[in-house]
Motif scaffolding. Structure first.
Motif, mmCIF file in Angstrom:
data_model
loop_
_atom_site.group_PDB
_atom_site.id
_atom_site.type_symbol
_atom_site.label_atom_id
_atom_site.label_comp_id
_atom_site.label_asym_id
_atom_site.label_seq_id
_atom_site.Cartn_x
_atom_site.Cartn_y
_atom_site.Cartn_z
ATOM 1 N N ILE A 168 -29.746 -33.421 -41.945
ATOM 2 C CA ILE A 168 -28.730 -33.689 -41.007
ATOM 3 C C ILE A 168 -29.834 -33.708 -39.531
ATOM 4 O O ILE A 168 -30.242 -32.744 -39.463
ATOM 5 N N CYS A 170 -30.940 -33.209 -36.134
ATOM 6 C CA CYS A 170 -30.079 -32.218 -35.406
ATOM 7 C C CYS A 170 -31.346 -32.097 -34.044
ATOM 8 O O CYS A 170 -32.236 -32.221 -34.024
ATOM 9 N N GLN A 174 -31.179 -26.875 -29.879
ATOM 10 C CA GLN A 174 -29.839 -27.128 -30.257
ATOM 11 C C GLN A 174 -28.949 -25.844 -30.325
ATOM 12 O O GLN A 174 -29.563 -24.860 -30.164
ATOM 13 N N TYR A 178 -25.328 -25.375 -35.422
ATOM 14 C CA TYR A 178 -25.849 -26.618 -36.256
ATOM 15 C C TYR A 178 -26.727 -25.998 -37.394
ATOM 16 O O TYR A 178 -26.531 -26.306 -38.517
ATOM 17 N N SER A 179 -27.879 -25.373 -37.098
ATOM 18 C CA SER A 179 -28.838 -24.833 -37.844
ATOM 19 C C SER A 179 -28.035 -23.885 -38.801
ATOM 20 O O SER A 179 -28.407 -23.965 -39.990
ATOM 21 N N LEU A 189 -32.261 -29.374 -42.145
ATOM 22 C CA LEU A 189 -31.988 -29.672 -40.868
ATOM 23 C C LEU A 189 -33.372 -30.776 -40.447
ATOM 24 O O LEU A 189 -34.391 -30.249 -40.813
ATOM 25 N N VAL A 225 -26.546 -35.545 -35.134
ATOM 26 C CA VAL A 225 -25.659 -34.661 -34.232
ATOM 27 C C VAL A 225 -26.210 -34.782 -32.697
ATOM 28 O O VAL A 225 -27.500 -34.913 -32.415
ATOM 29 N N ASP A 259 -20.679 -33.803 -30.287
ATOM 30 C CA ASP A 259 -20.248 -32.614 -29.669
ATOM 31 C C ASP A 259 -19.838 -32.857 -28.530
ATOM 32 O O ASP A 259 -20.852 -32.889 -27.696
#
Length: 483
Positions: A168, A170, A174, A178-179, A189, A225, A259
């Protein structure tokens, strides 16, 4: 006595790998200090803990929006609608809205389960709000109402991640959700670095570089993301930059996870919020061109209803077969809480001109947002006056993410204490002042740089005291560790 059947060695290793700095070590210490102060008020050189670690507005004194709370009260206790005194205690439009919402709920009961995607009438209202915001159609069947945005993020990670070979993309820095969720679901990640020098800019060239690097390692990158406005960095993307990002995801076949929970929190005149769905549709891209998931929450914005746990995701560009699987994931949790669902509909359809509550609603909303602008500016100015500290302007969201250039002696002291230098700084700040911030190492940062995240949420009359405490501490810290 037999040993416990559950040990650190026997639990899911993904849980051990998962970290969430926003409620991590520094916050645990702060809670201990708060308990100390409660039991012995003179036990520390401060008389209160100032939680600047998390976007939790009402815990720091922000008042809820009256119209929202009136509607919720009437929905939760509908017998009030039949009492004559109610019309003198509640606005006419809150009574009308509560009656309309209750008519959409089976059994008129906020304590009952709903459809797993959320109450259909509420989804209709939210879809109409999205359409009014973007100028493009929105389908209530694309909406999944969730307990805040976080469960929706987890749902997407569950859907997309098959193994550690799935990546993903990212941002770094961040939001640790998410992580943490990538780790919990067993994925990888793939970091792309925001450019601090250009105000935390997102460069598509960086996305391409990191994508190719991941591919060379055998990682199948599934999604990108993007947090806009940024958390923890506070930047607001330009519409042109968003078009480049949409084009990148379309060309590379990536799911765009947008987001957008801070969409109401814009503090500078030269930036505006544009949803990624609006941008994609304005480029002529529809369901068959790009797969997009947009997240929204009632916890942020001017409403700050964190504890009510309301939010939603809008999913577009998925095949019917995949939609069935997403619905299955949602149904495992039965449904999101009804109060949060109602709040999500109110956020996306607030009072309008001509409604009895419109003037008071607008006054409350504008008062909160204008105060946040002033608080952001005061804290930004104060941070930039500190020795060795630089802070980009706060364009949006609820945070500042200053960079701190720490003396070598402080870095060595942190190493001796077996902690990251910015965590060492944050711990010392807490112990000296009671101010809670989160080390930048909890969000990710360019190696060799150090930051911390601080909210702009303490009430306006408290900001000068926070600035004073922080300034005095920082000067003392730098003097102690000066090379």
């Amino acid at each position: 006595m037999a040993s416990t059947p559950v040990t650190i060695d026997s639990i899911n290793p993904k849980v051990l790998e998962c970290e969430y700095a926003v409620r991590g070590e520094i916050v645990i210490l702060a809670q201990k200090l708060q308990e100390d102060l409660k039991n012995n008020p003179n036990s520390h050189p401060f008389d209160e803990i100032l939680y600047c670690n998390i976007g939790n507005p009402q815990s720091l004194g922000q008042k809820p929006i009256t119209f929202f709370r009136e509607v919720i009260a009437l929905c939760d206790h509908p017998v009030l609608l039949d009492r004559p005194e109610t019309r003198s205690l509640f606005s006419a439009d809150s009574i009308k809205r509560a009656s309309e919402i209750l008519a959409q709920i089976p059994g008129r009961a906020t304590g009952a389960y709903s459809h797993s995607q959320g109450i259909k009438g509420i989804r209709d209202t939210i879809a109409a709000g999205i359409e009014a915001r973007d100028g493009f159609p929105a389908d209530p069947n694309d909406l999944f109402l969730t307990d805040g945005a976080s469960p929706a993020v987890h749902m997407m990670m569950q859907l997309l991640i098959r193994s550690a070979n799935d990546g993903i993309l990212c941002p770094i820095p961040q939001y640790p959700l998410y992580s943490a969720s990538i780790a919990l679901h067993g994925g990888t990640l793939v970091p792309y670095y925001l450019d601090e020098v250009t105000g935390w800019g997102l460069e598509v060239s960086e996305l391409k570089t990191q994508l190719e690097t991941a591919k060379s390692k055998g990682i199948s990158v599934r999604s990108l993301v993007v947090i806009n406005p940024g958390n923890p960095t506070g930047q607001v993307l330009s519409e042109d930059n968003q078009r480049q990002i949409v084009e990148f995801c379309k060309n590379e076949g990536l799911v765009l996870l947008a987001d957008e929970v801070y969409q109401e929190n814009i503090y500078v005149a030269d930036k505006k919020f544009h949803s990624f769905k609006k941008v994609a549709r304005s480029m002529g891209y529809g369901e068959k061109d790009i797969t997009l998931v947009s997240f929204q929450s009632v916890s942020k914005g001017y409403h700050g209803e964190c504890g009510k746990r309301g939010g939603y995701m809008e999913i577009t560009g998925f095949s019917p077969e995949i939609r069935e699987q997403i619905y299955k994931l949602a149904s495992v949790n039965l449904c999101s809480n009804i109060t949060g669902q109602i709040l999500a509909s109110l956020v996306m359809s607030p009072p309008k001109v001509g409604d009895e509550s419109y003037e008071s609603y607008s006054e409350e909303k504008n008062g909160i947002l204008s105060s946040l602008v002033r608080r952001a500016q005061q804290l930004e100015d104060a941070l930039n006056k500190l020795e060795g500290v630089s802070c980009n302007r706060a364009e949006g969201a609820m945070y500042l993410f200053p960079r701190i250039n720490l003396p070598q002696k402080a870095i060595e002291a942190a190493k001796a204490a077996n902690t990251a230098p910015d965590a060492f700084y944050a711990r010392r700040l807490l112990n000296a002042t009671g101010i809670v911030v989160i080390p930048g190492s909890g969000f990710g940062q360019v190696p060799g740089t150090w930051h911390f995240r601080c909210t702009i949420l303490p009430q306006e009359d408290r900001i000068p005291a926070i600035i004073s405490r922080l300034t005095q501490f920082h000067q003392s810290f730098m003097d102690e560790f000066r090379n």
